[in-house]
Scaffold this active site. Structure first.
Site, PDB file in Angstrom:
ATOM      1  N   PRO A 211       7.563  -4.143  10.927  1.00  0.00           N
ATOM      2  CG  PRO A 211       9.487  -5.440  10.760  1.00  0.00           C
ATOM      3  CD  PRO A 211       8.002  -5.511  10.573  1.00  0.00           C
ATOM      4  CD  GLU A 212       6.188   2.447  11.820  1.00  0.00           C
ATOM      5  OE1 GLU A 212       6.358   3.563  11.295  1.00  0.00           O
ATOM      6  OE2 GLU A 212       5.388   2.272  12.769  1.00  0.00           O
TER       7      GLU A 212
ATOM      8  CE  LYS B 241       5.516  -0.145   6.640  1.00  0.00           C
ATOM      9  NZ  LYS B 241       4.188  -0.455   7.215  1.00  0.00           N
TER      10      LYS B 241
ATOM     11  NE  ARG C 201       3.825  -3.314  -5.274  1.00  0.00           N
ATOM     12  CZ  ARG C 201       4.391  -4.447  -5.623  1.00  0.00           C
ATOM     13  NH1 ARG C 201       4.517  -4.751  -6.910  1.00  0.00           N
ATOM     14  NH2 ARG C 201       4.831  -5.292  -4.705  1.00  0.00           N
TER      15      ARG C 201
ATOM     16  CG  ASN D 143      -0.761   2.132  13.425  1.00  0.00           C
ATOM     17  OD1 ASN D 143      -1.294   3.101  12.918  1.00  0.00           O
ATOM     18  ND2 ASN D 143      -1.422   1.271  14.175  1.00  0.00           N
TER      19      ASN D 143
ATOM     20  NE  ARG E  67      -1.974  -1.320  10.830  1.00  0.00           N
ATOM     21  CZ  ARG E  67      -0.798  -0.978  10.293  1.00  0.00           C
ATOM     22  NH1 ARG E  67      -0.692  -0.850   8.977  1.00  0.00           N
ATOM     23  NH2 ARG E  67       0.252  -0.771  11.050  1.00  0.00           N
TER      24      ARG E  67
END
Length: 264
Positions: free
Chosen positions: A2-3, A52, A121, A162, A254
Site C-alpha cells: 500500500p502507498e 507508509k 528517519r 511504485n 523494483r
C-alpha cells in the site's frame, strides 16, 4: 505494498471510529498479546500516518505503530464483534465499531522517543500539513542516484510507492534514470505539488487517479476495477500520449515503467 494515501485513509477512518473513548485491544493470534495488554482499556487519543507508517496514539504516551508491508490489511466490522477469522494480529473494538489487523510487517507498542526515531528517519510526506519539501530537495539535488530510485527512498520522500513514482515521472516528462542532481528546482517543485494533489485524491477516493481527463480513454486499466495509468504495469502497450511502446526494467529490485519518447 500500500502507498501512503492508503495509510492516511486508514488514519482518517480510525480517528473517526475510535478517538476520544476507551477501546478494547486484543491479539487473537497471540503475536501481539503483550502489546495489546499494554494499551487495552486506554483512551484512544487519535490516529495519524507518516508515509507508509500508521500510528494509533493512546493515553499514557503510548503508541501502536503499524506498517502493513506487502500483506497487511485492516478489516472493519460492526458490533457485536464476530468471531476472529484467520490470523488476526490485533483486534480493536470501540463503542460502535471494530477492526481486525492481519499480516502486517510491524505491529508494536512504542514510547515517544521510539516514535520520534521512526519519524526522524522518514522524508517529508506530501499528505502531511507539516511536510517540508526542502528536505527532499536537499537530498535529491546532491545525489547521483537516479530520480526513479530516490523517489522510492522513504528517507527522501515518505509514502511514495511504485505507482506514484512511475506516474509522476511520466506526467512531468522525466526519464527515471536521470540523476537527482540533474533535476531542476522547477521540475522538483512541479513534481512535489503534483504529488500533493494526486495523493489527496487517493485519500478521498481510495484509488489512485493519475491520468489526466483528456487521456483517460482507450485501452483499459492494468487490472479490473483500477483506474487507468500512463505507464505503470503497461509494458509493451502503446503510450496513451504518443503511442510509443512502454518499457520496463529493474531499478533497485523494483519494476520500473516509462515511455522512452515522452520521458527523454
Amino acid at each position: 505494498m500500500p502507498e501512503g494515501h492508503t495509510l492516511h485513509r486508514l488514519a482518517r477512518l480510525h480517528q473517526s471510529s475510535f478517538a476520544g473513548e476507551p477501546v478494547r485491544v486484543s491479539s487473537p493470534q497471540g503475536r501481539f498479546a503483550d502489546g495489546a495488554a499494554a494499551v487495552d482499556g486506554r483512551v484512544f487519543l487519535g490516529a495519524e500516518a507518516w508515509g507508509k507508517h500508521l500510528l494509533h496514539r493512546y493515553e499514557g504516551d503510548l503508541a501502536v505503530h503499524v506498517h502493513l508491508g506487502l500483506y497487511g490489511a485492516f478489516t472493519e466490522f460492526a458490533l457485536p464483534a464476530p468471531e476472529p477469522v484467520g490470523q488476526v494480529r490485533m483486534r480493536l473494538i470501540g463503542a460502535h465499531t471494530g477492526t481486525d489487523l492481519r499480516g502486517p510487517t510491524a505491529c508494536e507498542v512504542l514510547t515517544p522517543p521510539e516514535v520520534d526515531a521512526i519519524e526522524a528517519r522518514l522524508g517529508p510526506d506530501p499528505l502531511r500539513a507539516d511536510a517540508d519539501p526542502e528536505r527532499a530537495w536537499a537530498r535529491i539535488s546532491r545525489s547521483a542516484m537516479p530520480i526513479g530510485a530516490l523517489l522510492l527512498d522513504q528517507a527522501v520522500v515518505a509514502g511514495i510507492g511504485n505507482v506514484y513514482r512511475a506516474e509522476v515521472l511520466f506526467r512531468h516528462g522525466i526519464d527515471p534514470h536521470t540523476p537527482g542532481r540533474r533535476i531542476s528546482r522547477e521540475q522538483w517543485d512541479a513534481m512535489w505539488n503534483d504529488l500533493v494533489a494526486l495523493m489527496a485524491v487517493g485519500v478521498e477516493h481510495g484509488v489512485m487517479h493519475v491520468v489526466r481527463p483528456e487521456h483517460d480513454t482507450g485501452a483499459p486499466s492494468y487490472a479490473e476495477n483500477r483506474p487507468r495509468t500512463y505507464v505503470y504495469r503497461r509494458v509493451g502497450d502503446p503510450c496513451r500520449v504518443c503511442g510509443t511502446r512502454v518499457l520496463r526494467s529493474d531499478m533497485k529490485g523494483r519494476n520500473l515503467f516509462w515511455c522512452p519518447e515522452c520521458q527523454r
